[in-house]
Write a protein that holds these residues in place. Structure first.
Motif, PDB file in Angstrom:
ATOM      1  N   PHE A  41      -4.601   1.984 -19.232  1.00  0.00           N
ATOM      2  CA  PHE A  41      -5.402   2.837 -18.358  1.00  0.00           C
ATOM      3  C   PHE A  41      -6.355   1.986 -17.520  1.00  0.00           C
ATOM      4  O   PHE A  41      -6.563   2.247 -16.330  1.00  0.00           O
ATOM      5  CB  PHE A  41      -6.191   3.852 -19.184  1.00  0.00           C
ATOM      6  N   THR A  42      -6.925   0.940 -18.121  1.00  0.00           N
ATOM      7  CA  THR A  42      -7.813   0.045 -17.386  1.00  0.00           C
ATOM      8  C   THR A  42      -7.046  -0.663 -16.276  1.00  0.00           C
ATOM      9  O   THR A  42      -7.558  -0.833 -15.158  1.00  0.00           O
ATOM     10  CB  THR A  42      -8.441  -0.986 -18.335  1.00  0.00           C
ATOM     11  N   LYS A  43      -5.821  -1.064 -16.553  1.00  0.00           N
ATOM     12  CA  LYS A  43      -5.002  -1.725 -15.537  1.00  0.00           C
ATOM     13  C   LYS A  43      -4.719  -0.774 -14.376  1.00  0.00           C
ATOM     14  O   LYS A  43      -4.730  -1.176 -13.198  1.00  0.00           O
ATOM     15  CB  LYS A  43      -3.694  -2.209 -16.165  1.00  0.00           C
ATOM     16  N   LEU A  44      -4.464   0.493 -14.675  1.00  0.00           N
ATOM     17  CA  LEU A  44      -4.245   1.484 -13.624  1.00  0.00           C
ATOM     18  C   LEU A  44      -5.495   1.627 -12.763  1.00  0.00           C
ATOM     19  O   LEU A  44      -5.411   1.680 -11.524  1.00  0.00           O
ATOM     20  CB  LEU A  44      -3.863   2.836 -14.241  1.00  0.00           C
ATOM     21  N   LEU A  45      -6.673   1.679 -13.409  1.00  0.00           N
ATOM     22  CA  LEU A  45      -7.914   1.815 -12.646  1.00  0.00           C
ATOM     23  C   LEU A  45      -8.152   0.597 -11.755  1.00  0.00           C
ATOM     24  O   LEU A  45      -8.622   0.740 -10.622  1.00  0.00           O
ATOM     25  CB  LEU A  45      -9.093   2.011 -13.597  1.00  0.00           C
TER      26      LEU A  45
ATOM     27  N   MET B 287       0.823  -1.213   0.000  1.00  0.00           N
ATOM     28  CA  MET B 287       0.000   0.000   0.000  1.00  0.00           C
ATOM     29  C   MET B 287       0.858   1.266   0.000  1.00  0.00           C
ATOM     30  O   MET B 287       0.396   2.343   0.312  1.00  0.00           O
ATOM     31  CB  MET B 287      -0.925   0.008   1.230  1.00  0.00           C
ATOM     32  N   SER B 288       2.165   1.130  -0.281  1.00  0.00           N
ATOM     33  CA  SER B 288       3.062   2.284  -0.354  1.00  0.00           C
ATOM     34  C   SER B 288       3.017   3.095   0.923  1.00  0.00           C
ATOM     35  O   SER B 288       2.645   4.270   0.935  1.00  0.00           O
ATOM     36  CB  SER B 288       2.712   3.170  -1.565  1.00  0.00           C
ATOM     37  N   ALA B 289       3.447   2.443   2.023  1.00  0.00           N
ATOM     38  CA  ALA B 289       3.375   3.095   3.329  1.00  0.00           C
ATOM     39  C   ALA B 289       4.253   4.331   3.389  1.00  0.00           C
ATOM     40  O   ALA B 289       4.017   5.238   4.179  1.00  0.00           O
ATOM     41  CB  ALA B 289       3.774   2.101   4.425  1.00  0.00           C
ATOM     42  N   GLY B 290       5.308   4.393   2.532  1.00  0.00           N
ATOM     43  CA  GLY B 290       6.205   5.529   2.579  1.00  0.00           C
ATOM     44  C   GLY B 290       5.769   6.699   1.728  1.00  0.00           C
ATOM     45  O   GLY B 290       6.523   7.678   1.588  1.00  0.00           O
TER      46      GLY B 290
ATOM     47  N   LYS C 261      -3.943   7.784   6.585  1.00  0.00           N
ATOM     48  CA  LYS C 261      -3.672   6.698   5.658  1.00  0.00           C
ATOM     49  C   LYS C 261      -4.600   6.780   4.439  1.00  0.00           C
ATOM     50  O   LYS C 261      -4.156   6.653   3.292  1.00  0.00           O
ATOM     51  CB  LYS C 261      -3.851   5.352   6.364  1.00  0.00           C
ATOM     52  N   VAL C 262      -5.884   7.011   4.696  1.00  0.00           N
ATOM     53  CA  VAL C 262      -6.848   7.123   3.607  1.00  0.00           C
ATOM     54  C   VAL C 262      -6.529   8.341   2.738  1.00  0.00           C
ATOM     55  O   VAL C 262      -6.597   8.287   1.505  1.00  0.00           O
ATOM     56  CB  VAL C 262      -8.285   7.201   4.156  1.00  0.00           C
ATOM     57  N   LYS C 263      -6.156   9.451   3.380  1.00  0.00           N
ATOM     58  CA  LYS C 263      -5.802  10.658   2.623  1.00  0.00           C
ATOM     59  C   LYS C 263      -4.633  10.382   1.683  1.00  0.00           C
ATOM     60  O   LYS C 263      -4.640  10.812   0.517  1.00  0.00           O
ATOM     61  CB  LYS C 263      -5.454  11.793   3.581  1.00  0.00           C
ATOM     62  N   ASN C 264      -3.649   9.630   2.159  1.00  0.00           N
ATOM     63  CA  ASN C 264      -2.497   9.307   1.314  1.00  0.00           C
ATOM     64  C   ASN C 264      -2.894   8.383   0.170  1.00  0.00           C
ATOM     65  O   ASN C 264      -2.359   8.499  -0.941  1.00  0.00           O
ATOM     66  CB  ASN C 264      -1.399   8.663   2.155  1.00  0.00           C
ATOM     67  N   TRP C 265      -3.834   7.460   0.409  1.00  0.00           N
ATOM     68  CA  TRP C 265      -4.315   6.604  -0.683  1.00  0.00           C
ATOM     69  C   TRP C 265      -4.925   7.453  -1.791  1.00  0.00           C
ATOM     70  O   TRP C 265      -4.635   7.255  -2.975  1.00  0.00           O
ATOM     71  CB  TRP C 265      -5.362   5.621  -0.175  1.00  0.00           C
TER      72      TRP C 265
ATOM     73  N   ILE D  19      -5.959   1.058  -8.751  1.00  0.00           N
ATOM     74  CA  ILE D  19      -6.498   2.085  -7.843  1.00  0.00           C
ATOM     75  C   ILE D  19      -7.693   1.542  -7.078  1.00  0.00           C
ATOM     76  O   ILE D  19      -7.823   1.757  -5.857  1.00  0.00           O
ATOM     77  CB  ILE D  19      -6.874   3.345  -8.651  1.00  0.00           C
ATOM     78  N   LYS D  20      -8.568   0.845  -7.767  1.00  0.00           N
ATOM     79  CA  LYS D  20      -9.752   0.275  -7.113  1.00  0.00           C
ATOM     80  C   LYS D  20      -9.344  -0.701  -6.007  1.00  0.00           C
ATOM     81  O   LYS D  20      -9.920  -0.707  -4.919  1.00  0.00           O
ATOM     82  CB  LYS D  20     -10.633  -0.435  -8.145  1.00  0.00           C
ATOM     83  N   HIS D  21      -8.335  -1.518  -6.274  1.00  0.00           N
ATOM     84  CA  HIS D  21      -7.852  -2.462  -5.268  1.00  0.00           C
ATOM     85  C   HIS D  21      -7.252  -1.717  -4.074  1.00  0.00           C
ATOM     86  O   HIS D  21      -7.451  -2.123  -2.917  1.00  0.00           O
ATOM     87  CB  HIS D  21      -6.818  -3.391  -5.894  1.00  0.00           C
ATOM     88  N   ARG D  22      -6.514  -0.638  -4.328  1.00  0.00           N
ATOM     89  CA  ARG D  22      -5.919   0.131  -3.235  1.00  0.00           C
ATOM     90  C   ARG D  22      -6.992   0.661  -2.285  1.00  0.00           C
ATOM     91  O   ARG D  22      -6.800   0.693  -1.069  1.00  0.00           O
ATOM     92  CB  ARG D  22      -5.107   1.299  -3.797  1.00  0.00           C
TER      93      ARG D  22
END
Length: 412
Positions: A179-183, A1-4, A80-84, A186-189
Motif C-alpha cells: 500500500f505504501t508503494k502504491l501511495l 503517465m498513462s496517456a491512454g 489531463k489532471v482530471k485523468n490523473w 500516486i504521489k509521483h504521478r
C-alpha cells in the motif's frame, strides 16, 4: 503517465458515489499522537483509513474538475489532471483488501471500550471559516451535512488499541509495504499537478482572450490547491511512517521540536543568497530578525509608544497605526468587525441620556460600533480599513483613503 487512460461510465458511477461522502479532516495533533512508535497493526489501521479517505477526496476533485465554470474543464491540461485524479482513485478502490485472522481483526475493530485512548477531536480551522465554502467541501469533519452521507468520526476510525498484541502476521507487513508503494506511485504521478493546472488556466485565458480570471475560478483554485496540500500531506506522512527510521525529533514528516528562530534565520540566508545571485550583488540587503519576549503588562510609567505612519501613494493615502498592547487572539479577529462586540466592561449597557445631542461626544464608544462603522466610512469613499494582529505582541491597523476620489458609491 498513462496517456491512454479513460474514465469509463462505470468508473464515473463510482466517482459520484464516493463524492457523496464528506471528507474527513485530520489535525496535526492527531497525526503526531497516532504516529508515535507505531506498530504494524496501527500502520495497517492507517492504511485502511487512507484507503477509505483518499478515494473520497480524489472523487470530490474529479467531480469538480469535470464541472468547472466558463468551459475551463475543456482545456487539455485540465483534462489531463482530471485523468490523473481518476486513475489514482481507481487504483485505490481496486487495491486488494487484506484477510486477517479473527483475533487480529477483532483487536483492530474493538476500540469502543477504550474511550480514554481515542484520538482527541479535531477543531474547526479558524482560517477557513469563510474561504473554501462550496457544496463539495461543505463538511470536512465526517459528520455529514448538506446531503452528504454520514461517516464514522475520524477519531474512532484512525485509532485502534493494539498494545496487547506482540506478534503481527507477516501478511500485515506485506500489505503495508504494498500500500505504501502504491501511495508513492500516486504521489509521483501528481508531482506536476500545480504547473499543469496553471497551464490549463493559461490555455483558458488564451482561448477566451482574457487578461484575468474571475472570482469563481479563483475560489476553485484555492479549494483545489488546499485539497492537494492535504492529500499530499496524508500520503507523505504515511510513507514516512512506513519507510523512515524513528527519530526523536520527528513523527513521520512532522518535526515535534521545530525551532522557529532557526528556521526563519535559514530562510533569511537563503533569500539573501537568491537575491545576490539573481541581481549579481556582492552583498544582499540586510534582514533583521526580531523575536521580542512576551509583552509584559504596561505600567503607567512605561507605555510602549504607538507609532503612526502616513504615506502618500499614487492611488491611496495610507495610515498605519501600530501598538504593542499585546495583540488580539486570532479567534477574536472576526468578532471585532461585529456590531455590539466590545472588550470594554458594559455591565450597565445603555446609551447616555443625551445620546442624541451630538455625534462628536462619541456616545457609542464601548458599544462595538467604532471599527465596523469606521470601515464602512472608509469603504464608502473608496478606501478600506484592515487590521493585522500578532497575539502576544501588538496590532497594526491600516487605513486606506482613496486620494483619487474616483470610486462609485457602493449601492447594494
Amino acid at each position: 503517465m498513462s496517456a491512454g487512460f479513460r474514465i469509463t461510465p462505470a468508473l464515473w458511477d463510482k466517482i459520484h458515489h464516493f463524492a457523496s461522502f464528506p471528507q474527513t479532516g485530520v489535525s496535526l495533533q492527531q497525526m503526531v499522537l497516532f504516529g508515535q512508535n507505531p506498530s504494524q497493526g496501527t500502520l495497517l489501521k492507517a492504511s485502511q483509513f487512507l484507503s477509505e479517505e483518499l478515494p473520497v477526496r480524489l472523487a470530490h476533485r474529479v467531480k469538480e474538475l469535470d464541472e468547472l465554470p466558463h468551459n475551463l474543464s475543456d482545456m487539455p491540461s485540465i483534462k489531463k489532471v482530471k485523468n490523473w485524479y481518476a486513475q489514482s482513485f481507481e487504483e485505490l478502490i481496486e487495491f486488494p483488501t487484506i484477510h486477517l485472522p479473527p483475533n487480529i481483526r477483532q483487536a483492530l475493530m474493538n476500540s469502543k471500550s477504550d474511550e480514554y485512548h481515542h484520538l482527541p477531536e479535531s477543531k474547526p480551522n479558524p482560517s477557513l471559516r469563510e474561504a473554501f465554502s462550496s457544496p463539495s467541501n461543505a463538511s470536512t469533519n465526517g459528520n455529514g451535512y448538506n446531503k452528504l452521507k454520514l461517516r464514522v468520526p475520524m477519531e474512532r476510525r484512525y485509532y485502534a488499541n493494539t498494545h496487547g498484541i506482540t506478534h503481527w502476521p507477516p501478511e500485515i507487513q506485506d500489505y503495508n509495504k504494498r500500500f505504501t508503494k502504491l501511495l508513492e506511485h500516486i504521489k509521483h504521478r501528481h508531482d506536476p499537478t500545480v504547473t499543469t493546472v496553471a497551464q490549463g488556466v493559461l490555455e483558458w485565458k488564451r482561448s477566451q482572450n482574457a487578461r484575468h480570471i474571475g472570482l469563481d475560478m479563483q475560489a476553485w483554485l484555492d479549494r483545489f490547491y488546499m485539497s492537494r496540500i492535504g492529500i499530499r500531506f496524508l500520503i507523505g506522512q504515511h510513507v514516512a511512517l512506513n519507510t523512515q527510521q524513528a527519530h526523536e525529533d520527528y513523527v513521520g514528516i512532522i518535526c515535534t521540536k521545530a525551532n522557529v528562530h532557526d528556521i526563519v534565520q535559514e530562510a533569511i540566508e537563503n533569500a539573501r543568497f537568491v537575491c545576490e545571485e539573481h541581481y549579481a550583488m556582492f552583498k544582499g540587503p540586510p534582514v533583521q530578525l526580531i523575536c521580542p519576549p512576551p509583552s509584559p503588562s504596561p505600567t503607567e510609567d512605561h507605555f510602549p509608544p504607538i507609532k503612526v505612519v502616513v504615506v502618500e501613494g499614487k492611488e491611496d493615502i495610507t495610515i498605519k497605526i501600530s501598538d504593542e498592547g499585546g495583540g488580539i487572539a486570532r479567534s477574536a479577529i472576526p468578532l471585532i468587525w461585529t456590531y455590539m462586540y466590545t472588550t470594554m466592561d458594559r455591565s450597565n449597557e445603555s446609551l447616555e441620556q443625551d445620546f442624541q445631542a451630538s455625534d462628536f461626544k462619541a456616545p457609542m464608544a464601548g458599544f462595538g460600533y467604532g471599527l465596523p462603522l469606521s470601515r464602512l466610512y472608509a469603504r464608502y469613499f473608496g478606501g478600506d480599513l484592515r487590521l493585522i494582529s500578532m497575539d502576544g505582541f501588538g496590532t497594526d491597523v491600516y487605513i486606506h483613503l482613496n486620494r483619487l476620489s474616483s470610486s462609485r458609491e457602493p449601492l447594494h
